[in-house]
Write a protein that holds these residues in place. Sequence first.
Motif, PDB file in Angstrom:
ATOM      1  N   ALA A 125       1.248   5.734  -0.531  1.00  0.00           N
ATOM      2  CA  ALA A 125       0.484   7.066  -0.586  1.00  0.00           C
ATOM      3  C   ALA A 125       1.735   8.025  -1.297  1.00  0.00           C
ATOM      4  CB  ALA A 125      -0.075   7.695   0.623  1.00  0.00           C
ATOM      5  N   GLU A 126       1.496   8.231  -2.455  1.00  0.00           N
ATOM      6  CA  GLU A 126       2.594   8.843  -3.267  1.00  0.00           C
ATOM      7  C   GLU A 126       2.199  10.173  -4.003  1.00  0.00           C
ATOM      8  OE1 GLU A 126       5.955   5.303  -4.374  1.00  0.00           O
ATOM      9  OE2 GLU A 126       4.534   6.078  -5.784  1.00  0.00           O
ATOM     10  N   ARG A 129       6.759  10.490  -1.084  1.00  0.00           N
ATOM     11  CA  ARG A 129       5.582  10.206  -0.354  1.00  0.00           C
ATOM     12  C   ARG A 129       4.556  11.122   0.468  1.00  0.00           C
ATOM     13  NH1 ARG A 129       7.094   9.007   5.219  1.00  0.00           N
ATOM     14  NH2 ARG A 129       9.413   9.522   5.430  1.00  0.00           N
ATOM     15  N   ASP A 184       0.641  -1.231  -0.213  1.00  0.00           N
ATOM     16  CA  ASP A 184      -0.001  -0.054  -0.007  1.00  0.00           C
ATOM     17  C   ASP A 184       0.960   1.085   0.039  1.00  0.00           C
ATOM     18  OD1 ASP A 184      -2.303  -1.739   0.310  1.00  0.00           O
ATOM     19  OD2 ASP A 184      -2.192  -1.526   2.265  1.00  0.00           O
TER      20      ASP A 184
END
Length: 114
Positions: A5-6, A72, A3
């Motif tokens: 988040a970028e 990120r 998983d």
Amino acid sequence: MKDIAEFRITGRIGKSSIKDKVAFLDIASNYRRKVNDEWEDDTHWNRVTLFGKNIDRAAELAVGDKVRVKGRVRQSRYERNGETVYGVDLVAFRIAPAAQNDEPANRDDDEGEG
């Protein structure tokens, strides 16, 4: 698959603040939008945090330089005057100058993507 988040930002440096162990870049990205049948720029500012070797890379850049940044997204939370303050940090793991055609000047920075 992990998983993640970028973020990815392509834009121009508006301001930089470089310290010993951290650097901050304010980067402007322009979007086009139609207002009253006229197209105009809609500028979005993003403050990006850099650590490690990316501080050295940021020191080689100047206000107005076009860059590509990947990193990120990190949420933060702290207390101020008895209230919880929430924020979002954009922490870069790659930064590279962008060439005129919007392709990275150093292709090694995009290695492994697909």
